[in-house]
Design a protein around this motif. Structure first.
Motif, short mmCIF file in Angstrom:
data_model
loop_
_atom_site.label_atom_id
_atom_site.label_comp_id
_atom_site.label_asym_id
_atom_site.label_seq_id
_atom_site.Cartn_x
_atom_site.Cartn_y
_atom_site.Cartn_z
N TYR A 178 -72.27 14.61 62.62
CA TYR A 178 -73.50 14.23 63.31
C TYR A 178 -74.71 14.96 62.75
N VAL A 179 -74.51 16.19 62.33
CA VAL A 179 -75.60 16.92 61.69
C VAL A 179 -76.02 16.22 60.42
N GLY A 201 -65.25 12.59 69.77
CA GLY A 201 -66.58 12.19 69.32
C GLY A 201 -67.67 12.79 70.18
N ILE A 202 -67.44 12.82 71.48
CA ILE A 202 -68.41 13.42 72.40
C ILE A 202 -68.61 14.89 72.05
N ALA A 203 -67.52 15.61 71.82
CA ALA A 203 -67.61 17.03 71.47
C ALA A 203 -68.41 17.24 70.21
N ALA A 204 -68.17 16.39 69.20
CA ALA A 204 -68.90 16.49 67.94
C ALA A 204 -70.39 16.27 68.15
N GLY A 205 -70.73 15.23 68.91
CA GLY A 205 -72.14 14.92 69.14
C GLY A 205 -72.86 16.01 69.92
N LEU A 206 -72.24 16.49 70.98
CA LEU A 206 -72.87 17.52 71.80
C LEU A 206 -73.03 18.82 71.02
N ASP A 207 -72.00 19.21 70.27
CA ASP A 207 -72.06 20.46 69.52
C ASP A 207 -73.09 20.40 68.39
N ALA A 208 -73.37 19.19 67.92
CA ALA A 208 -74.40 19.02 66.89
C ALA A 208 -75.80 19.15 67.48
N GLY A 209 -75.90 18.99 68.80
CA GLY A 209 -77.20 19.04 69.46
C GLY A 209 -77.73 17.67 69.84
N GLU A 222 -64.09 11.51 81.36
CA GLU A 222 -63.39 12.71 81.81
C GLU A 222 -64.23 13.45 82.84
N PRO A 223 -63.60 14.33 83.62
CA PRO A 223 -64.37 15.13 84.58
C PRO A 223 -65.49 15.90 83.88
N GLY A 224 -66.66 15.84 84.44
CA GLY A 224 -67.80 16.54 83.86
C GLY A 224 -68.66 15.70 82.95
N ASP A 225 -68.15 14.53 82.50
CA ASP A 225 -68.94 13.70 81.59
C ASP A 225 -70.25 13.24 82.21
N ARG A 226 -70.21 12.92 83.48
CA ARG A 226 -71.42 12.40 84.12
C ARG A 226 -72.52 13.45 84.21
N GLU A 227 -72.11 14.72 84.21
CA GLU A 227 -73.09 15.79 84.30
C GLU A 227 -73.63 16.21 82.94
N ARG A 228 -72.83 16.10 81.90
CA ARG A 228 -73.25 16.66 80.61
C ARG A 228 -73.78 15.63 79.62
N LEU A 229 -73.62 14.36 79.92
CA LEU A 229 -74.01 13.32 78.98
C LEU A 229 -75.35 12.69 79.36
#
Length: 256
Positions: A178-179, A201-209, A222-229
């Motif tokens: 993603y970077v 894919g979500i982890a990659a995108g979020l960690d890229a910023g 997954e649990p927590g997706d609605r809060e972090r996405l």
């Protein structure tokens, strides 16, 4: 592999669109200027093929594999998938042998049945053009094969910027792809929205910023997706509707 159409069984889920949360006078996601699409499971309806072929490959070669394990490695690079399977099934599990046979099965199925695109792509790309948004593809699939499969799905030439898994040292769930895709668009990752279907894919995108929109394919959020996405959309058509309220051209005066 059977010639019958593949059907993936997934749990039902409630789709929720999350409106960006206020931070002072602005929103967390104000100012995005580009979209970066995952391919398999997001643009192309191919994850169900990969899933079935993982199971068939392992069975043919005499190795165990649960449905949960096959789903876990969606969009996952070898550096993460191999130790995952070995931890799960022991050091005798020959990841590369199973993976290579899976690739053969996928190619055979696609040669016989073609590739279907996900609905809503044309409208979303038209929205991007009208809004002045840049867009690219960031896929675990090799760049050459990605171009080939996009073409088979009727999307030839629609994504000039494609970053494949063969172009990065560390694939998903690491953020490198993603970077690099954001760099190809001339944007910082923070100004990009990643469109993804899988946890890796979500982890990659979020960690890229990047900001991330989940469009679930084979598994529910997954649990927590609605809060972090940025949000969760049922399909790409809903992604368009989610983006419209916060879209502006780069450099545009949003108060005009």
């Amino acid at each position: 592999m059977s010639s019958a159409p593949l059907a993936a069984t997934t749990a039902g889920f409630c789709v929720t669109v999350i409106i960006p949360k206020p931070v002072g006078e602005k929103t967390m996601y104000e100012g995005y200027a580009g979209l970066i699409f995952d391919m398999d499971g997001t643009l192309l309806d191919t994850e169900k093929i990969y899933f079935q072929c993982w199971l068939q490959s392992a069975k043919e070669l005499g190795f165990p594999m649960s449905e949960e394990a096959a789903l876990h490695v969606r969009s996952c690079c070898a550096a993460h998938a191999e130790p995952y399977f070995r931890q799960l099934y022991g050091t005798d599990f020959d990841y590369y042998k199973v993976r290579d046979r899976r690739r053969e099965l996928v190619s055979q199925y696609i040669a016989a049945h073609g590739v279907e695109q996900k609905p809503g792509i044309a409208a979303l790309l038209e929205f991007c053009k009208q809004a002045g948004l840049a867009y690219a593809v960031a896929t675990a699939t090799s760049q050459e094969l990605a171009r080939e499969r996009l073409a088979l799905a009727g999307l030839d030439g629609m994504f000039p910027d494609i970053v494949g898994g063969d172009q990065v040292k560390h694939g998903k769930p690491d953020p490198d792809i993603y970077v690099i895709a954001a760099k190809a668009l001339g944007l910082p990752p923070e100004e990009c929205v990643a469109i993804e279907d899988s946890p890796n894919g979500i982890a990659a995108g979020l960690d890229a910023g990047c900001n991330v929109i989940l469009v679930p394919d084979l598994t529910p959020p997954e649990p927590g997706d609605r809060e972090r996405l940025f949000g969760i959309a049922e399909n790409l058509e809903e992604v368009t509707e989610l983006l419209k309220p916060v879209c502006h051209r780069r450099g545009e005066d949003k108060n005009a």
